[in-house]
Design a protein around this motif. Structure first.
Motif, PDB file in Angstrom:
ATOM      1  N   THR A 167      43.735  50.984  47.199  1.00  0.00           N
ATOM      2  CA  THR A 167      44.105  49.911  45.987  1.00  0.00           C
ATOM      3  C   THR A 167      45.719  49.985  45.886  1.00  0.00           C
ATOM      4  O   THR A 167      46.583  50.443  46.582  1.00  0.00           O
ATOM      5  N   LYS A 168      46.247  49.330  44.768  1.00  0.00           N
ATOM      6  CA  LYS A 168      47.624  49.258  44.640  1.00  0.00           C
ATOM      7  C   LYS A 168      47.932  50.032  43.405  1.00  0.00           C
ATOM      8  O   LYS A 168      46.933  50.579  42.554  1.00  0.00           O
ATOM      9  N   SER A 169      49.075  50.651  43.550  1.00  0.00           N
ATOM     10  CA  SER A 169      49.659  51.540  42.580  1.00  0.00           C
ATOM     11  C   SER A 169      49.317  50.956  41.105  1.00  0.00           C
ATOM     12  O   SER A 169      49.528  50.037  40.879  1.00  0.00           O
ATOM     13  N   ASP A 176      51.402  58.616  42.780  1.00  0.00           N
ATOM     14  CA  ASP A 176      50.295  58.131  43.556  1.00  0.00           C
ATOM     15  C   ASP A 176      50.342  58.867  44.973  1.00  0.00           C
ATOM     16  O   ASP A 176      51.156  58.997  45.502  1.00  0.00           O
ATOM     17  N   HIS A 187      53.572  48.272  54.551  1.00  0.00           N
ATOM     18  CA  HIS A 187      53.002  48.309  53.414  1.00  0.00           C
ATOM     19  C   HIS A 187      51.891  49.651  53.096  1.00  0.00           C
ATOM     20  O   HIS A 187      51.356  50.035  54.138  1.00  0.00           O
ATOM     21  N   PHE A 188      51.606  49.854  51.908  1.00  0.00           N
ATOM     22  CA  PHE A 188      50.896  50.824  51.574  1.00  0.00           C
ATOM     23  C   PHE A 188      49.745  50.733  50.507  1.00  0.00           C
ATOM     24  O   PHE A 188      50.050  49.903  49.626  1.00  0.00           O
ATOM     25  N   PHE A 189      48.653  51.281  50.869  1.00  0.00           N
ATOM     26  CA  PHE A 189      47.563  51.321  49.638  1.00  0.00           C
ATOM     27  C   PHE A 189      47.945  52.613  48.870  1.00  0.00           C
ATOM     28  O   PHE A 189      48.674  53.401  49.135  1.00  0.00           O
ATOM     29  N   PHE A 198      40.659  47.815  36.923  1.00  0.00           N
ATOM     30  CA  PHE A 198      39.489  47.068  37.729  1.00  0.00           C
ATOM     31  C   PHE A 198      38.260  47.039  36.655  1.00  0.00           C
ATOM     32  O   PHE A 198      37.555  45.955  36.413  1.00  0.00           O
ATOM     33  N   GLU A 514      54.868  41.673  38.446  1.00  0.00           N
ATOM     34  CA  GLU A 514      54.512  42.402  39.801  1.00  0.00           C
ATOM     35  C   GLU A 514      53.697  43.424  40.024  1.00  0.00           C
ATOM     36  O   GLU A 514      52.600  43.561  40.759  1.00  0.00           O
ATOM     37  N   GLY A 517      50.195  41.642  37.406  1.00  0.00           N
ATOM     38  CA  GLY A 517      50.371  40.111  37.489  1.00  0.00           C
ATOM     39  C   GLY A 517      48.516  39.736  37.372  1.00  0.00           C
ATOM     40  O   GLY A 517      48.247  38.849  36.576  1.00  0.00           O
ATOM     41  N   PHE A 518      47.767  40.304  38.175  1.00  0.00           N
ATOM     42  CA  PHE A 518      46.359  39.997  38.042  1.00  0.00           C
ATOM     43  C   PHE A 518      45.568  40.295  36.726  1.00  0.00           C
ATOM     44  O   PHE A 518      44.841  39.465  36.451  1.00  0.00           O
ATOM     45  N   ASN A 521      47.041  37.660  34.373  1.00  0.00           N
ATOM     46  CA  ASN A 521      46.377  36.314  34.752  1.00  0.00           C
ATOM     47  C   ASN A 521      44.946  36.327  34.034  1.00  0.00           C
ATOM     48  O   ASN A 521      44.514  35.407  33.428  1.00  0.00           O
ATOM     49  N   ALA A 522      44.222  37.224  34.540  1.00  0.00           N
ATOM     50  CA  ALA A 522      42.664  37.512  33.854  1.00  0.00           C
ATOM     51  C   ALA A 522      42.698  37.446  32.370  1.00  0.00           C
ATOM     52  O   ALA A 522      41.776  36.722  31.958  1.00  0.00           O
ATOM     53  N   LEU A 523      43.696  37.798  31.708  1.00  0.00           N
ATOM     54  CA  LEU A 523      43.693  37.926  30.173  1.00  0.00           C
ATOM     55  C   LEU A 523      43.797  36.350  29.590  1.00  0.00           C
ATOM     56  O   LEU A 523      43.430  36.107  28.748  1.00  0.00           O
ATOM     57  N   GLN A 524      44.162  35.564  30.684  1.00  0.00           N
ATOM     58  CA  GLN A 524      44.400  33.822  30.127  1.00  0.00           C
ATOM     59  C   GLN A 524      43.251  33.450  30.380  1.00  0.00           C
ATOM     60  O   GLN A 524      43.141  32.067  29.820  1.00  0.00           O
TER      61      GLN A 524
END
Lengths: 596, 596
Positions: A167-169, A176, A187-189, A198, A514, A517-518, A521-524
Motif C-alpha cells: 500500500t501507500k505510506s 515505513d 515507485h515504492f509500495f 482502509f 497528496e 487525498g482519498f 475525498n471519501a469524507l465528502q
C-alpha cells in the motif's frame, strides 16, 4: 492411523490397543526393560519395551532422543510405586507390540525440557525450540485467543475484511518498510503500519462493523519488546459513540479472558481521564495492581526555602509530588541510592525522601536530608496528605511535570514489584479524555497524540484553532496491568473538521491532499460517524501466558537487529533482482552474506 | 442508538417506533410527499416524509443522494398498490418523526444501482463502489467463507499459526517482492510467495495440524486474473497419507459450500490421474461440467496417407485426437474458421474436421476437406470410437501432445460454454499421480511440477535418479469446474530423499544449503511424515459469488499494472527514505509522481 494423541492416554483406555505417533522425549533402560517417554503436542506417555518381544526390543535399542516413532501397544496400569500423578498419563503405560522408526534424529543441540536456554540458540533452531511444551502451549493459546475474538466479533455482526499489504505510506510517525515496484520504475509500495485509512474507508462504504486480525509493520529501532512485524486486532464501527464502542470492546476482552484463560475481568472497567492518570500515577497506562498513588504538593511548595522544590512548584510546567512507600523506612542508604540512579534515567536530578521513624515525636521522629529546608507546617501537610504511617517513607519528585511523572511513575512500578506491593489480579481500565495534541519540542510544532484522524471532544472544535493544547479528543486506551493493550478513538467524519486538525498540525492542504487525498475525498461523499480500536495481539497473548517477551508467543520472531536467525533473513539478493526493481545499492562493497 | 438495520424492517415491526441509520439511496417527491429509500448494509427501506411534519419536511427537502441520515419514525403498512415484494422490506414503510442529517454528500460520480460501470471509475472511488449491494454481498460472503473454514479446521484440531511476512526468498519459480533492510545494509527481506517452508517447520516442531489464512505475494506480470497479493488457505498435517489428507480437505470444502452457499458437493470427489486427465480432456484441470471427451486416435493414424496426422502419430511426443461435438454439423464455415483461429493461439496449425451429415450413407454422408486422405476403415473407426451420431461434427488435433492437449482442451471448454453443453452444477474432482518433474525446454533442465519438497510416489525414489521424467509424486490438485482451487502434496520428510530431488533438479548442494539450509537441518532432527495443501481463497469466493474477476471479491485490489487507483500506490518516496535503506534509484529522472 493414530488412535490417540500420546497426552490423552489414561485409565479410560486400559486394556485397549492404541496406535501412537510421537517423538522420543527420553529413553531409559531399567532392569533390562526399555522405557520411552513418547511426546506429541498433547503430552507425554510412557512406553514399555519388554525384551520378550525380541524384534521390537531390537528396534527400541536403536532409538535415541527425538526419533519419530509409530508404536502400537496395549494400555496397562503402571506398577504400584511408579504412578506419576504430575503427568496426565501418569497412571498408565503402553506395553509395546510394534515400533516403527519413521525418522531418526541427530542429537539435538538442546533437550526439550532444558531451561534457561540462550535465546540465540533457541531462535537458530526454532523448529526444535517450538517442540518444547511451553512454546506449544503459548502458540496454542494464541490460536484460542484469535478464535475467541473472531467468534465474538462474528456474533456481534463484525465482518472480517482484508486490507492491502502493498500500500501507500500512511505517515503515522513511524518509519515505513518500503517495497520497490518493478512495473512502476522509481515507485515504492509501503507495508502498512496499520490499516487505519482502509478501515475508515470501509465505514464510508457502509460495512458498519469491520474487523481484521492483521499484520502491521514498523521499521523502528527495536528497543524494548518490539518486532518489525506485529499483529493487530483491528476494529471499526459506524454510528456508535465512544461509550458504546468502549462497552462493546470491554465485552470482547472480558469474553476473551474468560474463554482463553478462565479469568473474569471486572465489569465495567474503571475509567480515568488522562489528566487524572498523570496526576495520580504519573502515567497514561497505570498499573492499578500497585496501590501506591502520588500526593500532589505543587501548591504547598510555592514559598518553601528549599529551592529545588520552590522552583519546580513555581514553573508553569513544573510539579512537586510525593510517593509514599508503606514500610519504606526500612530502606537502606544503598537501596535509596539505587532508586536515585534509577530515576535519573528519566531525567530526575535527585530523589529527596523523608523516613517516618516515629509519628509521635514530630519533626524529631523524621529522618531526611531536606528537613532543614522545609517549614514544619509544610512537612506536616505532606504527611497528612500522603497518609503517612509510622515506618513509611515518602519520596519526592520536583521538576518539570513530565520528568516528575516519568520518574516517580517508573519508581512506583519498580518499588511495587520489588516490595511485593502488587495484587496478582488483572486490573484493566480505560484511559480517556486525552489531549488532541502534544507539543513536539524537537520539531517545535503540535503533533497528534493518537493520530490525525481522531475526533475532538464535543465542543472542542474551536479550540483546535484557538488553543490546540487544550483541545481534548475522543480517544481511549485500554490498559491492563500497566500495559496499553489497545487504543482507539471516534474518528473525524466531516471534512471541515479534518482540515482544522491538519491546520493545527501544520500540514498544508497540498501535503494533506497528496498523502490522504482519498480519505478527504471519501469524507465528502457521506461518511458516517465512526470509530474503532486496535489491540496488540502479541502483547495480550504474552500477558496471558506470562511470557517475558512477545518473541515467546510468535512462531518465528526476529531479533533486536531485525534478523531471523533461523532462515537468515534479510539476506543479499542477486544483482538481476535489483536491476529489475530499478534500484542499486549505495555501498555494494560492504555487503557480506550470512552463511551456515 | 439504532433499533434496526434498514433492511430488516418488515411487518413484524408494524406500529413500532424505530431508529435507523443509513444512506439516501434515492429521493422522490410524489404528490407533495417526500419518499426516501434509506440504505444500509442489510438493505433498503422506504421512508415517508409528510409535509404535515413541517420541521422534518424542511430537512427532507435538503436531502440528496448518499446523505447520511439518522431517522426515527413509525413502521406502517404501505398503501395498497405500492407494495413491492421484490424488496424484503417491501410491505412496509417508515413514517418519519425526526430526521437528522449526520453528513451531507457531494453528488457521487455514479449511482449505487448503476450497472456496467467502468472498472477504473469503480476502483478510483472504491469507497463508493463498495457501497453497491453486489460488492457488500461479495465481501460478506468472503467473511462467511473464512469463518466456515476456520470453525471446521478448529474443530478438527488445526491450530492457526502466523508465519513471517518479512522473510527470505523461497524460490518457487515466481519473482519475489523485496524489502530493503535499514538495519542490515545491502540486505533484503522477501515477502512470502507462500508459507511453504514455515509450515513444514511447524510440522517438524510437532504442531501436528496447522492452518493459516494468509497473504502471499508474487511479483509476476498480471496476465489473466491475478493479483500481486492474494490470499491462501494454507494447511499442513503430520502422520497422514495422501488419501487421508484428501478426505479431510474434501470434507472441509464440502462443509464450506454447504455453509456458505447451501450447495451440496458430491462425496467423495472423483479422482483422475494426471495422465488420464490429459488423455481425456487435454487438461490437468478439466471442467467436468462439460460432457465432451477426447477420442484417442494416435494408434489409428500411424500409416494414413494424410501426412499431418501420420507425422504427429509417429512422433514419440506426438498425438492425434478427436473431439466430437454433438449437433456440430450445423456449424457454419465462419464458425469453424473462428475456432481454427482460436486453436492457433495454442500453437495448432489447423483444425481438421468431419461433419456427419448422415450415418447411413457411409463416406457419402460425411463432409470434410480431409476425407480424401483417410482410408475408409480409419474414418469408420474414428466414428465408432468417438460415438458420432448423425448431425455431429468431429474436430481433430494432430501435433505434439502438448499442442493437441492445449488446443483441443481449450476448444472443448470454449464450445462447451458457447453451445450450452454445460451442466450448471458444481463438479469437483481430484487430479492425482502427477509427474515429479517437467522438462523445461528453455532452461534445458528438469523443473519441479509442484515444488521441490513434494514427495515421490512410493517405489519411485530410484526413478528420481534413473528416469526423473517417469517419477510420479504424491501431489494432488483440487479442481472445481475447470479451475484449480487447491493444490498440495505429501512432503519429503527424509533428508536423503530431499537431496535426490535437488540433484534431479540440478540444484547443487551449496545452493540447496544456501537457500534451504534450515529446512535440510530440520529434516535431520526428527521430521515427521507430513503433507498439506493450499487453497486460493480469492478464487473460491469469486466462483461462489459468480464474480467475473477476483477483483470483485477483494476490497482494495490492484490493476493489471499493479497499481491501486484509490490510494495511488505505489508512489514516489523521499530521498531520505532511500538513503536510510542504503539504496538509490537507477533512473531518478524518469520518475513522475501520481497526482490527484
Amino acid at each position: 492411523m493414530r488412535t490417540n494423541y500420546c497426552g490423552t492416554i489414561n485409565t479410560r483406555y486400559l486394556n485397549q490397543i492404541v496406535t501412537l505417533y510421537g517423538w522420543v522425549h527420553r529413553r531409559r533402560d531399567h532392569g533390562g526393560v526399555i522405557f520411552i517417554d513418547l511426546r506429541d503436542r498433547e503430552g507425554i506417555v510412557q512406553i514399555v519395551c519388554d525384551p520378550e518381544n525380541a524384534n521390537t526390543f531390537q528396534i527400541a535399542e536403536k532409538i535415541r532422543n527425538e526419533f519419530v516413532l509409530k508404536i502400537t501397544g496395549i494400555v496397562r496400569p503402571r506398577p504400584e510405586g511408579t504412578v506419576n500423578l504430575a503427568l496426565q498419563t501418569g497412571e498408565v503405560e503402553v506395553l509395546v507390540d510394534t515400533i516403527e522408526i519413521l525418522n531418526p534424529s541427530l542429537t539435538p543441540p538442546f533437550q526439550m525440557d532444558e531451561e534457561n536456554l540462550s535465546e540465540a540458540i533457541r531462535l537458530e533452531h526454532r523448529y526444535l525450540d517450538l517442540r518444547r511444551p511451553v512454546m506449544q502451549k503459548n502458540l496454542r493459546l494464541r490460536h484460542k485467543v484469535t478464535m475467541a475474538v473472531r467468534s465474538f466479533l462474528d456474533q456481534q455482526g463484525f465482518i472480517d475484511v482484508e486490507t492491502p499489504m502493498l500500500t501507500k505510506s500512511t505517515p503515522e510517525g513511524a518509519r515505513d518498510y518500503l517495497v520497490p515496484s518493478r512495473v512502476n520504475d522509481g515507485h515504492f509500495f509501503a507495508l502498512p503500519q496499520s490499516p487505519q485509512l482502509f478501515k475508515q474507508l470501509l465505514m464510508v462504504s457502509g460495512f458498519d462493523r469491520y474487523y481484521q486480525i492483521t499484520r502491521c509493520f514498523r521499521d523502528e529501532d527495536l528497543r524494548a519488546d518490539r518486532q518489525p512485524e506485529f499483529t493487530q486486532i483491528d476494529i471499526e464501527t459506524s454510528f456508535l459513540n465512544e461509550n458504546q464502542i468502549m462497552a462493546l470492546m470491554e465485552g470482547m476482552i472480558r469474553n476473551l479472558f474468560r474463554e482463553a484463560i478462565g479469568v473474569d475481568l471486572p465489569a465495567p472497567f474503571p475509567r480515568l481521564s488522562h489528566e487524572e492518570a498523570m496526576f495520580r500515577y504519573g502515567s497514561d497506562k497505570p498499573d492499578l495492581r500497585i496501590p501506591l498513588v502520588f500526593t500532589e504538593l505543587t501548591d504547598l511548595m510555592q514559598e518553601v526555602p528549599f529551592q529545588v522544590f520552590r522552583d519546580a512548584a513555581k514553573k508553569p510546567d513544573g510539579r512537586v509530588a510525593a510517593l509514599r512507600i508503606p514500610k519504606g523506612s526500612e530502606l537502606s542508604r544503598k537501596e535509596i541510592d539505587d532508586y536515585t540512579h534509577f530515576v535519573a534515567i528519566y531525567g530526575a536530578k535527585g530523589l529527596a525522601y523523608i523516613k517516618i521513624n516515629s509519628l509521635e515525636k514530630g519533626m524529631e521522629g523524621l529522618q531526611s536530608p531536606i528537613l532543614k529546608f522545609l517549614p514544619e507546617p509544610v512537612v506536616k501537610a505532606v504527611l497528612e496528605r500522603s497518609g503517612a504511617q509510622e515506618g513509611d517513607l515518602v519520596f519526592f519528585g520536583a521538576d518539570k511535570s513530565k520528568i516528575v511523572n516519568d520518574a516517580l511513575g517508573a519508581l512506583r512500578v519498580k518499588i511495587g514489584h520489588e516490595r511485593g506491593l502488587i495484587d496478582s489480579e488483572w486490573k484493566p481500565l480505560w484511559v480517556v479524555d486525552f489531549p488532541m495534541f502534544e507539543w513536539d519540542e524537537e520539531e517545535n510544532r503540535w503533533k497528534a497524540l493518537h493520530h490525525p484522524f481522531t475526533s475532538p471532544a464535543d465542543g472542542h472544535e474551536d479550540l483546535l484553532v484557538t488553543e490546540p493544547g487544550k483541545a481534548l479528543s475522543k480517544a481511549y486506551d485500554m490498559v491492563l496491568n500497566g500495559v496499553e493493550i489497545g487504543g482507539g478513538s471516534v474518528r473525524i467524519h466531516r471534512q471541515d473538521v479534518q482540515s482544522k486538525v491538519f491546520n493545527a498540525l501544520n500540514i498544508s492542504e497540498g501535503e494533506a491532499r497528496e498523502k490522504f487525498g482519498f480519505l478527504l475525498n471519501a469524507l465528502q461523499y457521506g461518511a458516517p460517524p465512526h470509530g474503532g480500536i486496535a489491540f496488540g495481539l502479541d502483547r495480550i497473548v504474552a500477558m496471558m501466558t506470562g511470557a517475558e517477551s512477545i518473541r515467546d508467543v510468535i512462531a518465528f520472531p526476529k531479533t533486536q537487529r531485525a534478523q531471523c536467525l533461523l532462515t537468515h533473513a534479510p539476506n543479499i539478493v542477486e544483482e538481476k533482482q535489483l536491476r529489475e526493481l530499478h534500484i542499486r545499492l549505495r555501498n555494494p562493497k560492504e555487503v557480506i552474506s550470512w552463511s551456515y
